[in-house]
Design a protein around this motif. Structure first.
Motif, short mmCIF file in Angstrom:
data_model
loop_
_atom_site.label_atom_id
_atom_site.label_comp_id
_atom_site.label_asym_id
_atom_site.label_seq_id
_atom_site.Cartn_x
_atom_site.Cartn_y
_atom_site.Cartn_z
N ALA A 1 0.83 -1.20 0.00
CA ALA A 1 0.00 0.00 0.00
C ALA A 1 0.87 1.26 0.00
O ALA A 1 0.54 2.26 -0.67
CB ALA A 1 -0.93 0.00 1.21
N SER A 2 1.98 1.24 0.73
CA SER A 2 2.85 2.41 0.78
C SER A 2 3.53 2.66 -0.58
O SER A 2 3.75 3.81 -0.96
CB SER A 2 3.90 2.24 1.87
OG SER A 2 4.79 1.18 1.57
N LEU A 3 3.85 1.58 -1.31
CA LEU A 3 4.43 1.74 -2.64
C LEU A 3 3.43 2.40 -3.59
O LEU A 3 3.79 3.28 -4.39
CB LEU A 3 4.87 0.38 -3.20
CG LEU A 3 6.02 -0.30 -2.47
CD1 LEU A 3 6.26 -1.68 -3.06
CD2 LEU A 3 7.29 0.54 -2.54
N VAL A 4 2.17 1.99 -3.48
CA VAL A 4 1.12 2.60 -4.31
C VAL A 4 0.91 4.06 -3.90
O VAL A 4 0.78 4.95 -4.74
CB VAL A 4 -0.20 1.80 -4.18
CG1 VAL A 4 -1.33 2.52 -4.91
CG2 VAL A 4 -0.01 0.38 -4.73
N MET A 5 0.87 4.31 -2.58
CA MET A 5 0.71 5.67 -2.08
C MET A 5 1.85 6.57 -2.53
O MET A 5 1.65 7.72 -2.94
CB MET A 5 0.62 5.64 -0.56
CG MET A 5 0.47 7.01 0.08
SD MET A 5 -1.03 7.86 -0.42
CE MET A 5 -0.85 9.40 0.52
N GLY A 6 3.08 6.05 -2.46
CA GLY A 6 4.23 6.83 -2.92
C GLY A 6 4.12 7.19 -4.39
O GLY A 6 4.43 8.31 -4.80
N ALA A 7 3.66 6.23 -5.19
CA ALA A 7 3.48 6.49 -6.62
C ALA A 7 2.40 7.54 -6.84
O ALA A 7 2.53 8.43 -7.72
CB ALA A 7 3.12 5.21 -7.35
N ALA A 8 1.32 7.49 -6.05
CA ALA A 8 0.24 8.46 -6.21
C ALA A 8 0.70 9.86 -5.83
O ALA A 8 0.39 10.84 -6.53
CB ALA A 8 -0.95 8.04 -5.34
N VAL A 9 1.44 9.98 -4.73
CA VAL A 9 1.93 11.29 -4.30
C VAL A 9 2.91 11.85 -5.33
O VAL A 9 2.87 13.05 -5.68
CB VAL A 9 2.61 11.19 -2.92
CG1 VAL A 9 3.30 12.49 -2.55
CG2 VAL A 9 1.57 10.83 -1.85
N SER A 10 3.79 11.01 -5.85
CA SER A 10 4.73 11.44 -6.88
C SER A 10 3.99 11.88 -8.15
O SER A 10 4.34 12.88 -8.78
CB SER A 10 5.72 10.33 -7.22
OG SER A 10 6.52 10.01 -6.09
N SER A 11 2.94 11.13 -8.49
CA SER A 11 2.13 11.50 -9.67
C SER A 11 1.48 12.85 -9.47
O SER A 11 1.41 13.68 -10.39
CB SER A 11 1.07 10.43 -9.93
OG SER A 11 1.65 9.20 -10.22
N MET A 12 0.98 13.10 -8.25
CA MET A 12 0.36 14.39 -7.95
C MET A 12 1.38 15.51 -8.14
O MET A 12 1.09 16.55 -8.74
CB MET A 12 -0.17 14.37 -6.52
CG MET A 12 -0.80 15.68 -6.05
SD MET A 12 0.41 16.75 -5.24
CE MET A 12 -0.46 18.32 -5.33
#
Length: 263
Positions: free
Chosen positions: A176-187
């Motif tokens: 979940a943290s890997l997905v969250m990190g990708a989402a924050v980076s995408s933002m």
């Protein structure tokens, strides 16, 4: 128009910023899981730690990525008070969202309110950080991409809080943290793609501090905080482990009393 480069150091800053976002998300999720299994002051302390971890991770991600931001034809400086304010906003708003989830009785409502609050806080942190940028020229934004970046921030925050409520195992938290990190980076990079700079050449000295004078030392300090807090959380016993230890002590005490009576 000045040419914008979001990776002046190559892949170093994007990869490092993604890693910081993942560490902050993982630590925040683990602390939230601990908080939901605690009560009283312990729950509050775990929630504060979770909020500080997530807020610090997101802010560090943003400004580590900004170390790689350059514009041809102008130097870049950062307004120190605004930059610090962006960090405080990240902390306070993420804290409000995490506490909404940690203490909300209606989980669905708490999740929606917490996700919206935290997402808007993340977006506010990003654009406050951008408002702190000082350069020779004018900065404008594509409204559609700005709106998209805000939507990504809200969706990412909501997903992270949902994960905190529903995901318990360390492996699942890691994913979940890997997905969250990708989402924050995408933002972040969606927001940066909305930036347009019209450079006005000038020989005047820009106000503020350079990234290496201010942003880099602060990012290193906050990154160290994340690593040290991660070690503390990893070494702290879980609620189940504390209960098992207490039960074992009670059993040993009862066995000792029984031996004393039979002696």
């Amino acid at each position: 128009m000045g040419h914008l480069d979001h990776a002046t150091f190559g892949w170093l800053t994007p990869v490092l910023s993604y890693a910081m976002a993942c560490i902050g998300a993982a630590l925040g999720l683990r602390c939230t899981v601990r908080a939901l299994g605690a009560t009283g002051r312990s729950r509050r302390n775990w929630l504060v730690t979770a909020a500080s971890a997530i807020g610090t991770g997101i802010w560090t991600m943003h400004f580590v990525a900004m170390l790689g931001f350059g514009v041809s034809g102008t130097d870049i400086r950062y307004d120190v008070p605004l930059t610090v304010l962006s960090l405080l906003v990240a902390m306070v708003v993420v804290c409000a969202g995490v506490f909404a989830v940690g203490y909300g009785r209606d989980r669905t409502r708490a999740l929606l309110i917490g996700g919206l609050t935290t997402g808007l806080g993340v977006a506010s942190m990003h654009y406050l950080g951008m408002a702190a940028v000082r350069l020779h020229g004018d900065v404008t934004y594509d409204p559609m991409r700005v709106g998209l970046s805000v939507a990504i921030a809200v969706a990412a925050a909501t997903a992270a809080l949902w994960a905190a409520l529903n995901i318990k195992s360390p492996v699942a938290v890691t994913l979940a943290s890997l997905v969250m990190g990708a989402a924050v980076s995408s933002m972040h990079y969606t927001g940066m793609s909305a930036v347009h700079v019209e450079v006005t050449p000038s020989g005047e000295t820009l106000p503020g501090a350079t990234a290496m004078q201010f942003i880099f030392p602060l990012a290193v300090g906050l990154g160290s905080y994340l690593f040290l807090t991660s070690a503390f959380v990893a070494l702290s016993p879980t609620t189940g482990e504390r209960q098992a230890s207490a039960s074992a002590q009670q059993a040993d005490s009862a066995a000792g009393r029984q031996q004393a009576r039979t002696a």
